[in-house]
Design a protein around this motif. Structure first.
Motif, mmCIF file in Angstrom:
data_model
loop_
_atom_site.group_PDB
_atom_site.id
_atom_site.type_symbol
_atom_site.label_atom_id
_atom_site.label_comp_id
_atom_site.label_asym_id
_atom_site.label_seq_id
_atom_site.Cartn_x
_atom_site.Cartn_y
_atom_site.Cartn_z
ATOM 1 N N THR B 40 0.510 -0.876 -0.129
ATOM 2 C CA THR B 40 -0.194 -0.335 0.039
ATOM 3 C C THR B 40 0.994 1.061 0.087
ATOM 4 O O THR B 40 2.289 1.050 0.643
ATOM 5 C CB THR B 40 -0.978 0.026 1.318
ATOM 6 N N GLY B 41 -0.076 2.380 0.070
ATOM 7 C CA GLY B 41 0.881 3.153 -0.110
ATOM 8 C C GLY B 41 1.031 3.989 -1.330
ATOM 9 O O GLY B 41 0.689 4.038 -2.652
ATOM 10 N N GLY B 42 1.973 5.279 -1.461
ATOM 11 C CA GLY B 42 1.406 6.341 -2.798
ATOM 12 C C GLY B 42 2.972 6.430 -3.534
ATOM 13 O O GLY B 42 3.397 4.964 -3.679
ATOM 14 N N VAL B 43 3.277 6.973 -4.159
ATOM 15 C CA VAL B 43 4.080 7.199 -5.237
ATOM 16 C C VAL B 43 4.902 8.541 -5.425
ATOM 17 O O VAL B 43 4.783 8.475 -3.929
ATOM 18 C CB VAL B 43 3.786 7.030 -6.439
ATOM 19 N N LEU B 44 6.276 8.443 -5.510
ATOM 20 C CA LEU B 44 7.385 8.550 -5.133
ATOM 21 C C LEU B 44 7.759 9.288 -6.895
ATOM 22 O O LEU B 44 7.559 8.512 -7.510
ATOM 23 C CB LEU B 44 8.940 7.809 -5.199
ATOM 24 N N THR B 45 7.841 10.890 -6.681
ATOM 25 C CA THR B 45 7.788 11.659 -7.699
ATOM 26 C C THR B 45 8.970 12.609 -8.194
ATOM 27 O O THR B 45 9.168 13.287 -6.633
ATOM 28 C CB THR B 45 6.594 12.444 -8.044
ATOM 29 N N MET B 46 9.750 13.254 -8.722
ATOM 30 C CA MET B 46 10.395 13.969 -9.167
ATOM 31 C C MET B 46 9.908 15.022 -10.238
ATOM 32 O O MET B 46 9.608 15.188 -11.028
ATOM 33 C CB MET B 46 11.818 13.597 -9.820
ATOM 34 N N VAL B 47 9.684 16.300 -9.425
ATOM 35 C CA VAL B 47 9.539 17.509 -10.766
ATOM 36 C C VAL B 47 9.734 18.232 -10.328
ATOM 37 O O VAL B 47 10.892 18.722 -10.151
ATOM 38 C CB VAL B 47 8.136 17.518 -9.255
ATOM 39 N N ALA B 48 10.492 18.472 -12.095
ATOM 40 C CA ALA B 48 11.681 19.084 -12.873
ATOM 41 C C ALA B 48 11.563 20.416 -12.495
ATOM 42 O O ALA B 48 10.375 21.013 -12.104
ATOM 43 C CB ALA B 48 11.755 19.502 -13.983
ATOM 44 N N PRO B 49 12.374 21.601 -12.411
ATOM 45 C CA PRO B 49 12.415 23.117 -11.760
ATOM 46 C C PRO B 49 11.039 23.882 -13.063
ATOM 47 O O PRO B 49 11.563 23.614 -13.846
ATOM 48 C CB PRO B 49 13.668 23.217 -11.821
ATOM 49 N N GLU B 50 10.950 25.155 -11.839
ATOM 50 C CA GLU B 50 10.545 26.472 -12.564
ATOM 51 C C GLU B 50 10.579 26.548 -13.299
ATOM 52 O O GLU B 50 10.393 27.249 -14.206
ATOM 53 C CB GLU B 50 9.542 26.792 -11.369
ATOM 54 N N THR B 51 11.922 26.934 -13.337
ATOM 55 C CA THR B 51 12.642 27.897 -14.345
ATOM 56 C C THR B 51 13.927 27.708 -13.948
ATOM 57 O O THR B 51 14.317 27.010 -13.118
ATOM 58 C CB THR B 51 12.469 29.824 -12.753
ATOM 59 N N ALA B 52 14.537 28.271 -15.058
ATOM 60 C CA ALA B 52 16.523 27.582 -15.336
ATOM 61 C C ALA B 52 16.412 28.275 -16.971
ATOM 62 O O ALA B 52 16.432 28.537 -17.539
ATOM 63 C CB ALA B 52 16.080 26.363 -16.020
ATOM 64 N N ALA B 53 17.571 29.460 -16.534
ATOM 65 C CA ALA B 53 17.858 30.384 -16.972
ATOM 66 C C ALA B 53 19.095 30.419 -17.751
ATOM 67 O O ALA B 53 20.629 30.937 -16.035
ATOM 68 C CB ALA B 53 17.131 31.659 -17.499
ATOM 69 N N LEU B 54 20.218 29.730 -18.647
ATOM 70 C CA LEU B 54 22.038 30.602 -18.061
ATOM 71 C C LEU B 54 21.716 31.462 -19.355
ATOM 72 O O LEU B 54 21.470 31.936 -19.899
ATOM 73 C CB LEU B 54 23.016 29.063 -19.422
ATOM 74 N N THR B 55 22.628 31.582 -18.783
ATOM 75 C CA THR B 55 23.398 33.433 -19.059
ATOM 76 C C THR B 55 23.717 33.419 -19.818
ATOM 77 O O THR B 55 24.883 32.361 -20.365
ATOM 78 C CB THR B 55 23.940 33.824 -17.732
ATOM 79 N N ALA B 56 23.796 34.622 -21.087
ATOM 80 C CA ALA B 56 24.592 34.623 -22.700
ATOM 81 C C ALA B 56 26.031 34.887 -21.878
ATOM 82 O O ALA B 56 25.879 35.469 -21.290
ATOM 83 C CB ALA B 56 23.801 35.002 -23.659
#
Lengths: 346, 180
Positions: B40-56
């Motif tokens: 029984t029990g729920g799942v394990l989840t990985m949620v990716a980042p909301e924001t990501a921006a590499l500087t130019a």
């Protein structure tokens, strides 16, 4: 709100002017969406080890060569959009006390023995799918323990002109030990305790744990302090980081405590466990004003009692013992009641 | 007599406590050599980042650093069992869009996570760990044992060193977060 799928774009311009002209700017392309993502869990555990909490979360088994294992995992799409989910097995390693799943292309013997019913799922929002994993251990498999993970991976949609996608993946660990006999059971020992203060001046207690058994272990636990200055007690403190150790490996289990604690001396009781294996040690420790304090060898508490308590066997023994005592008392009490009746009738 | 009945009930209760956590698998698979029961029990989840921006960056005669601030990386652990998990990060090789031959090394790419904000079960301890080589998956956050569900959310700074005299181009790479 959450984002699934981020592609890193790194712009390098030959000059500032060119960067401005071409409109190049660093950035990420993201596909924004809400919900709780895509998750995975183990559905089946061996009947014989159901009291072991590790086997409820991971595939942890010890089998002989030629054995076929079948386990189901369930994948849920709890996001608000439909998803394509990739399901695969990769190898894994234990590094610096952590279980680390390797990249998708990484293989070991265990991954070559493992087949999955499906490798790609089209999952509507809110749906769940059970996937059967079959591990066929060959009859000539060498003895030893191997590690891997079954992954559910979500990638961002490929963009025009780019075939590179980002992945978020969640996995179910596999610890599979191959042994002709029953194998060496899981076990560990706590070698020494070292009180110290970290760079920020917080008191810490490091316990040296050694995996003395034949299986990988995931150590967690708690620390209690008693009989401190002015009779103070403190705790329980939870271990900062679970430590995974392969057979024969040693590693430090570190507790970081509050800076309000006086140096001591304290009677420290440390309870560490991995699944059903528990070790409780005690020692008198004193935190230094700075740096590393005196390392002490702990005394180990009776292990059998702890193991019995954790497995529920002690509860059964107490209940059975109570039954026996009550029956004996009833047998000896019955004649006395009859005598009393006889007296009353006289 | 009443006492022995009570003791018998206590015995049954003990058995029930020991076996309460699992139920027989209704859809148990066949042809398996080891009997199993359902978890029984729920799942394990990985949620990716909301924001990501590499500087130019602008190519230069000296190596330069491009950085990205990630926010909202999240692990959701609803397994309600031993709440131990390890989260890792890795970066794939940067691929030039226009055929540049410059190789941007991953061995010097770094990932520095913030301390995670733990909710649902705030007593679960999650420890961050910095990475100085993103070639292979490396640990960035580890949870300690517990018995409750927990959600950990963190931000991180990713830095990539661009070699001197790098050819102008747009390079793309994949950042992968994992949890197990």
């Amino acid at each position: 709100m959450a984002v699934i799928g981020v592609i890193f774009l790194l712009s390098v311009a030959s000059s500032a002017a060119q960067a401005q002209e071409s409109g190049i700017s660093g950035g990420a392309v993201a596909e924004v969406e809400g919900g709780q993502g895509v998750g995975i869990k183990l559905l089946d555990m061996p009947e014989s080890t159901q009291s072991d909490p590790r086997t409820r979360t991971y595939i942890v088994d010890q089998v002989g060569p030629g054995t076929v294992l079948e386990r189901r995992v369930q994948i849920q799409n709890n996001s608000t959009s439909d998803k394509v989910v990739y399901v695969y097995v990769s190898s894994a390693t234990i590094q610096d006390g952590n279980f680390v799943g390797d990249s998708s292309s990484s293989q070991n013997e265990l991954t070559t023995w493992t087949t999955l019913e499906q490798s790609q799922l089209k999952m509507p929002s809110g749906s769940e799918v059970d996937v059967l994993a079959t591990i066929s251990v060959p009859s000539d498999a060498s003895e030893g323990e191997q590690y891997g993970a079954i992954w559910a991976e979500v990638r961002s949609a490929p963009l025009a002109g780019s075939s590179i996608v980002q992945a978020s993946r969640a996995g179910v660990r596999i610890y599979l030990s191959v042994d002709e006999g029953n194998g060496t059971p899981a076990d560990f020992a706590v070698g020494s305790l070292t009180p110290s203060r970290d760079a920020e001046g917080l008191p810490t207690l490091s316990a040296l744990a050694e995996n003395t058994g034949g299986r990988a272990i995931d150590i967690s636990g708690e620390l209690n302090l008693a009989n401190g200055p002015a009779g103070l007690s403190a705790g329980p403190f939870t271990v900062q980081q679970a430590t995974t150790l392969a057979p024969g490996d040693s590693g430090e289990v570190v507790f970081t405590l509050s800076d309000e604690l006086p140096n001591g001396p304290w009677d420290a009781t440390l309870s560490l466990k991995s699944g059903l294996v528990e070790r409780e040690v005690t020692a008198t420790i004193t935190f230094p004003d700075a740096g590393v304090g005196e390392t002490v060898a702990p005394n180990e508490a009776p292990v059998l009692l702890i193991t019995l308590v954790s497995s529920g066997v002690l509860l059964l023994l107490i209940a059975a013992g109570t039954l026996i005592v009550l029956r004996r008392r009833r047998k000896t009490a019955t004649p006395a009641v009859e005598t009393a009746h006889a007296d009353a009738s006289v | 007599m009443r006492k022995s009945t009570f003791a018998a009930l206590a015995l049954m209760g003990s058995v029930a406590l020991v076996g309460a956590a699992v139920t027989p698998a209704m859809a148990a698979t066949t042809d398996t050599t080891i009997a199993t029961v359902a978890v029984t029990g729920g799942v394990l989840t990985m949620v990716a980042p909301e924001t990501a921006a590499l500087t130019a960056i602008v190519s230069s005669s000296a190596p330069q650093t491009a950085s990205a601030e990630l926010t909202g990386v999240q692990v959701i652990d609803d397994r309600a069992s031993i709440a131990i998990w390890t989260a890792t990060a890795t970066l794939s090789a940067f691929v030039p869009t226009n055929g540049s031959t410059t190789v941007i090394p991953l061995t010097t790419a770094t990932y520095v996570p913030d301390a995670a904000v733990v909710t649902v079960s705030p007593t679960t301890v999650v420890t961050p760990s910095s990475v100085t080589d993103l070639t292979d998956p490396e640990t960035v956050q580890v949870s300690a044992g517990g018995t409750s569900s927990n959600t950990a959310t963190w931000g991180a700074k990713v830095e990539v060193t661009v070699p001197a005299l790098a050819l102008a181009d747009i390079y793309t790479a994949t950042l992968t977060h994992s949890v197990s």
